[in-house]
Design an enzyme around this catalytic site. Structure first.
Site, short mmCIF file in Angstrom:
data_model
loop_
_atom_site.label_atom_id
_atom_site.label_comp_id
_atom_site.label_asym_id
_atom_site.label_seq_id
_atom_site.Cartn_x
_atom_site.Cartn_y
_atom_site.Cartn_z
N ASP A 142 0.82 -1.21 0.00
CA ASP A 142 0.00 0.00 0.00
C ASP A 142 0.86 1.27 0.00
O ASP A 142 1.81 1.39 0.78
CB ASP A 142 -0.91 -0.02 1.23
CG ASP A 142 -2.07 0.95 1.14
OD1 ASP A 142 -1.96 1.97 0.43
OD2 ASP A 142 -3.11 0.70 1.76
N THR A 166 -7.19 3.54 -1.29
CA THR A 166 -6.92 2.11 -1.15
C THR A 166 -8.05 1.22 -1.66
O THR A 166 -7.82 0.31 -2.47
CB THR A 166 -6.62 1.78 0.33
OG1 THR A 166 -5.45 2.51 0.73
CG2 THR A 166 -6.40 0.29 0.53
N ASN A 174 -12.94 5.03 0.17
CA ASN A 174 -12.66 4.30 1.41
C ASN A 174 -13.85 4.36 2.35
O ASN A 174 -14.08 3.47 3.16
CB ASN A 174 -11.43 4.88 2.09
CG ASN A 174 -10.14 4.48 1.39
OD1 ASN A 174 -10.12 3.60 0.53
ND2 ASN A 174 -9.05 5.16 1.74
N TYR A 182 -9.33 -10.37 8.40
CA TYR A 182 -8.24 -9.39 8.50
C TYR A 182 -7.72 -9.29 9.93
O TYR A 182 -8.49 -9.21 10.89
CB TYR A 182 -8.72 -8.02 8.02
CG TYR A 182 -7.61 -6.99 8.05
CD1 TYR A 182 -6.64 -7.00 7.06
CD2 TYR A 182 -7.54 -6.05 9.06
CE1 TYR A 182 -5.59 -6.07 7.08
CE2 TYR A 182 -6.51 -5.11 9.09
CZ TYR A 182 -5.55 -5.13 8.09
OH TYR A 182 -4.52 -4.21 8.13
N ASP A 221 2.45 2.68 3.32
CA ASP A 221 1.44 3.74 3.34
C ASP A 221 1.39 4.49 4.68
O ASP A 221 1.40 5.73 4.70
CB ASP A 221 0.07 3.14 3.04
CG ASP A 221 -1.03 4.19 2.95
OD1 ASP A 221 -1.08 4.89 1.92
OD2 ASP A 221 -1.83 4.29 3.90
N HIS A 223 2.16 8.50 5.30
CA HIS A 223 1.22 9.47 5.86
C HIS A 223 1.83 10.21 7.06
O HIS A 223 1.65 11.42 7.21
CB HIS A 223 -0.05 8.76 6.34
CG HIS A 223 -1.04 8.47 5.26
ND1 HIS A 223 -1.65 9.45 4.53
CD2 HIS A 223 -1.53 7.29 4.81
CE1 HIS A 223 -2.49 8.91 3.67
NE2 HIS A 223 -2.44 7.60 3.80
N ASP A 230 -1.21 0.38 -4.92
CA ASP A 230 -2.51 0.92 -5.28
C ASP A 230 -2.44 2.39 -5.71
O ASP A 230 -3.18 2.82 -6.59
CB ASP A 230 -3.50 0.75 -4.12
CG ASP A 230 -2.93 1.19 -2.77
OD1 ASP A 230 -1.74 1.57 -2.71
OD2 ASP A 230 -3.67 1.15 -1.77
N HIS A 254 -3.01 11.04 -0.21
CA HIS A 254 -3.28 10.65 -1.58
C HIS A 254 -4.77 10.77 -1.82
O HIS A 254 -5.52 11.13 -0.92
CB HIS A 254 -2.78 9.21 -1.83
CG HIS A 254 -3.27 8.24 -0.79
ND1 HIS A 254 -4.47 7.57 -0.88
CD2 HIS A 254 -2.71 7.84 0.40
CE1 HIS A 254 -4.62 6.80 0.18
NE2 HIS A 254 -3.58 6.95 0.99
#
Length: 431
Positions: free
Chosen positions: A32, A68, A89, A152, A185, A189, A232, A339
């Site tokens: 990511d 994402t 998202n 997850y 990712d 950030h 992505d 992003h």
């Protein structure tokens, strides 16, 4: 024993026939927020070796919005977000009268006419697995989901994730496996794309790739597996002094719902307030573009879905729009990078590298679109693709195309291939 000695010139014939009947496994990995230029800004010996043995695209144009969930579903379906329905998202569906979050797994959110690759593969007799890939836990298209799709678990170490994936490939002989890794990712950030922390995280990701390669080699499946590694979207630096407060221009009472903020903002105005909100924003700040739904540029492919709100704000690169600064946390106001911007920006691009028996070696490919990846993967797996927005013609040059294979002939090709190979082998042995 002379009758059982193959003449040297026949080795090439037999080898090619054997290759034509062997289908490589496919492993798709997404890191990511891995901007393409990260590879040139850090020490990445494992990526460098991987690319030298395979292909690298100059870049991939991601889906819009460059976030994402939409981008991952574009990779796996070959559809633009307006076609597959995962338009953010977070999103609001006026028919369901419900809001989607990262953790949403309900079928009605994911089952919007698009067909994920694991569904395409399962319909045509292949086995599939998804390790934390967005949407992978949800049954769609009449009850299809990956054969293996664990729930997850964000705390699971990355090396452990790859241990699991290698076991699926080596022990369970899974035909198609996809795996999602959340970094770099989060570090991007927090610290910005040009930070030392991102360079260090890039090198950690490289170590993780090396760990995976080592495991695949140890299990003797590395050279029989086609591996695609991509991301992505990209990342760009932002700052507190480049933020826009929606409520400096719009009366909060005129807004019913906001579903995305930051690089873009999706606004559902209160009843009969659409034009008022639009006119309050249009042309009011030099660093944001404001569109009614019917004005959104066609190149975004982001208008024809009920989950796309009546007003879309797209900020210039590095700018953000939020609702009510006073309600934001200090960490949100001081976010270092983000992003979601225009997908034509260099900072939003995806990278793509691949290696395996189907790919050319040391090959630099022209840029292509994210929607093209689904068609490529269908070709690698000998599958007839579902309707999609991509084109195999845009990516076929990266392959060693030694056969004139047609996905529609998959069943008969494999049914007859082994028999033909054995027959020719016997003839050569007796020659």
């Amino acid at each position: 024993m002379v009758y059982f000695a193959l003449r040297r010139q026949n080795f090439a014939i037999v080898a090619l026939l054997l290759l034509s009947t062997v289908q490589a496994r496919l492993l798709l990995i997404s890191f990511d927020g891995f901007r393409p230029d990260y590879l040139g800004n850090a020490q990445t010996p494992n990526f460098d070796q991987f690319v030298s043995e395979g292909v690298e695209a100059e870049y991939v144009v991601p889906a819009f919005i460059t976030k994402t969930m939409p981008c991952h579903h574009t990779i796996i379906t070959g559809l633009h977000p307006e076609s597959h329905g995962i338009v953010g998202n977070t999103m609001y569906d006026p028919v369901l009268d419900d809001t989607f979050w990262f953790t949403t797994k309900d079928t009605e959110w994911w089952d919007n006419g698009g067909e994920p690759l694991w569904v395409t593969a399962k319909k045509q007799g292949l086995t599939t697995a998804a390790h934390f890939w967005p949407g992978g836990e949800t049954a769609t298209n009449g009850g299809y989901k990956p054969d293996i799709s664990p729930p997850y678990n964000g705390s699971e170490p990355f090396r452990q994730r790859f241990d699991t994936v290698v076991e699926w490939i080596a022990e369970r002989d899974i035909d198609f496996t996809c795996v999602y890794i959340t970094e770099p990712d989060a570090v991007g950030h927090a610290y910005g794309p040009d930070s030392q922390e991102v360079r260090e995280e890039t090198e950690e990701v490289d170590d993780i790739l090396g760990y995976l390669i080592g495991n695949l080699k140890q299990r003797k499946v590395y050279d029989t597996t086609d591996i695609i590694v991509m991301t992505d979207h990209g990342m760009v630096e932002v700052s507190r002094d480049r933020k826009i407060d929606l409520y400096d221009y719009v009366d909060p009472n005129d807004v019913e719902r906001i579903t995305e903020t930051g690089a873009i903002m999706s606004i559902l105005p209160a009843e009969d307030k659409t034009m008022k909100v639009y006119e309050s924003l249009k042309g009011k700040h030099p660093n944001m573009s404001v569109y009614r739904k019917d004005e959104i540029p066609g190149r975004y492919h982001y208008a024809n879905h009920r989950r796309i709100m009546p007003i879309l704000v797209v900020c210039d690169e590095g700018w953000e729009i939020l609702a009510n600064f006073s309600a934001q946390s200090e960490s949100r106001m001081d976010l270092a990078a983000t992003h979601g911007y225009d997908n034509s920006l260099a900072s939003m691009r995806s990278f793509f590298v691949a290696r395996g028996p189907s790919f050319r070696t040391s090959y630099k490919a022209e840029p292509f679109d994210m929607v093209d990846v689904y068609s490529l993967m269908c070709h690698l797996l000998r599958l007839e693709p579902a309707p999609n927005n991509g084109s195999f013609a845009n990516v076929k040059d990266i392959l060693i195309d030694f056969t004139s294979f047609s996905p529609s002939s998959r069943s008969s090709f494999f049914a007859s291939g082994l028999t033909s190979t054995i027959s020719i082998l016997i003839l050569n042995l007796l020659a």
